[in-house]
Design a protein around this motif. Sequence first.
Motif, PDB file in Angstrom:
ATOM      1  N   GLY A  77       0.833  -1.192   0.000  1.00  9.25           N
ATOM      2  CA  GLY A  77       0.000   0.000   0.000  1.00  9.25           C
ATOM      3  C   GLY A  77       0.869   1.244   0.000  1.00  9.25           C
ATOM      4  O   GLY A  77       2.114   1.164  -0.003  1.00  9.25           O
ATOM      5  N   THR A  78       0.243   2.409   0.002  1.00 12.07           N
ATOM      6  CA  THR A  78       0.957   3.678  -0.127  1.00 12.07           C
ATOM      7  C   THR A  78       0.672   4.582   1.060  1.00 12.07           C
ATOM      8  O   THR A  78      -0.480   4.733   1.476  1.00 12.07           O
ATOM      9  CB  THR A  78       0.549   4.394  -1.427  1.00 12.07           C
ATOM     10  OG1 THR A  78       0.787   3.529  -2.539  1.00 12.07           O
ATOM     11  CG2 THR A  78       1.344   5.678  -1.613  1.00 12.07           C
ATOM     12  N   ALA A  79       1.727   5.183   1.600  1.00 13.43           N
ATOM     13  CA  ALA A  79       1.566   6.157   2.680  1.00 13.43           C
ATOM     14  C   ALA A  79       0.957   7.436   2.115  1.00 13.43           C
ATOM     15  O   ALA A  79       1.427   7.969   1.108  1.00 13.43           O
ATOM     16  CB  ALA A  79       2.911   6.461   3.324  1.00 13.43           C
ATOM     17  N   VAL A  80      -0.095   7.930   2.752  1.00 16.67           N
ATOM     18  CA  VAL A  80      -0.756   9.162   2.325  1.00 16.67           C
ATOM     19  C   VAL A  80      -0.931  10.068   3.535  1.00 16.67           C
ATOM     20  O   VAL A  80      -0.812   9.650   4.683  1.00 16.67           O
ATOM     21  CB  VAL A  80      -2.128   8.866   1.674  1.00 16.67           C
ATOM     22  CG1 VAL A  80      -1.954   8.068   0.389  1.00 16.67           C
ATOM     23  CG2 VAL A  80      -3.036   8.112   2.645  1.00 16.67           C
ATOM     24  N   TRP A  81      -1.252  11.328   3.252  1.00 17.50           N
ATOM     25  CA  TRP A  81      -1.387  12.301   4.322  1.00 17.50           C
ATOM     26  C   TRP A  81      -2.673  12.112   5.105  1.00 17.50           C
ATOM     27  O   TRP A  81      -2.796  12.579   6.231  1.00 17.50           O
ATOM     28  CB  TRP A  81      -1.347  13.720   3.750  1.00 17.50           C
ATOM     29  CG  TRP A  81       0.021  14.144   3.349  1.00 17.50           C
ATOM     30  CD1 TRP A  81       0.519  14.216   2.083  1.00 17.50           C
ATOM     31  CD2 TRP A  81       1.092  14.552   4.205  1.00 17.50           C
ATOM     32  NE1 TRP A  81       1.821  14.639   2.102  1.00 17.50           N
ATOM     33  CE2 TRP A  81       2.198  14.860   3.399  1.00 17.50           C
ATOM     34  CE3 TRP A  81       1.211  14.678   5.590  1.00 17.50           C
ATOM     35  CZ2 TRP A  81       3.409  15.292   3.910  1.00 17.50           C
ATOM     36  CZ3 TRP A  81       2.421  15.112   6.111  1.00 17.50           C
ATOM     37  CH2 TRP A  81       3.504  15.415   5.279  1.00 17.50           C
TER      38      TRP A  81
END
Length: 477
Positions: A77-81
Amino acid sequence: MEDPGFGGLSVGALWSNTGMGITAAEQHDRTVVDDLDPSGVLARVSEAETAERRAGLAKLELALQWCVLHPASPDTGTAVWGDAGLPGLDGSDEHLGGEGCPQVAAFAPEPFAAALGVSTFTGMQTLADALDLTHRLPNTWAKVRNLTVAPWKARRLAQATHHLSQQAATYVDEQLADRIDTCGSALIDRIVTQAAARFDPDPVELDEQEAKLSWNVHLTHRADGSFAGTSHLEATGDTLAFTKLYDLVCDHAHHLAELGDLDPLGARKAKALGVIADAQSQLDLFGQAPGESPPVRRPSLSRTRLYLHLTPSDLIDPMVPIGVGEVEKLGPATSRRIKEWLGSSRATVVPVLNLDRAYSVDEHDPPEWMRETVILRDRHCVFPWCRVDARGCDLDHITPYVPIDDGGPPGQTAATKLAPRCRRHHNAKTTGRWQYQRHPDGTYTWQGPHRACYLVTPLGSQALPGRADTSALSGPG
């Protein structure tokens, strides 16, 4: 306190607000500094600045390497704000770095931030700044690496250009890289605005429509416990409407002065807002015209909610001197001020909760009194260095709840078995990346990736030496 779940590691003694002893080398440096003349001080200041730049560069390079070691993939998955622990970011799918930066794996920021001893959001900002400098501001990054630009100034530029397109960021980098170490924030803002207009042009009408998305009113209370009954109101909106409101505020402030109010003009303007907000106060202030019927008193229509902690005698007993209560999330307030607030508002009085109440229930969801007990006990998310208010957190079963029908034991839901966790850090524990336990003294011990260990107490968070035994820690749930 000996905790068998941590290999005999004593953590109770670490719940101390005292610093560590001064080493011989530090004492030597202190003695040398005390002996310096003015020329020596200036020379050492220059050396200290160089050392600070090296340290800032090292932090950014380590942040970049952490991103390299944790690339995003379909599996990670992707780190997001979004859900980074700050209001207004929930649901945001914006990646850490700006346009053109590689993506970072989800939950990579938490262990990095914990190692820095900062909140997850602050750690995410460090990672984002490193990515933006490397991939969007290469000229500025080169000067940081050769120590001709202070890292903190470069990071300020990275944050100012984060929202720009890659082309616009490149333009700003070319314009400011050679002078970023000496220019002020006004020049940076002007160049950034020029870049946005040049490379990301929008019609004026579209700009006005988009500007409406920023219209808002924010009420801010000081969170350091010294708010003294004073808060900050900030509003962004239509120019004409606000001009009319400001004229009305000034008119009310002038009228207050005519009625004998001796406070300064600024204070009278602030009080005028309260007069405008309270219809009954306006009637009291301006009175009634001759021949009119007396105005009918109406209760305030405001729905302000404050959680006040004090004893009834502080408000009722006239013999009690002025005491001090507490406004939850804000800090102390005198009983006199609290009386003023209660006199003009509707109040709901609830009995005092016993925070040591040991009752338990068999349902998954705690009753309201139990939830309130946990909120008042911990006050905020119990993840290391997280300060998200407990009233906006989930209540997590420290040991994952097992339904009774599935063989779970009775009494799984109790205040001692629950902890407030913001949604982001709840997810971090649920995925198995972090584990924690609560101790009888109310402290928490956490273990993250790579077996780094942290202690959370009412006084704050700190890293624990050594590595923890995971046998007593809670797992995913």
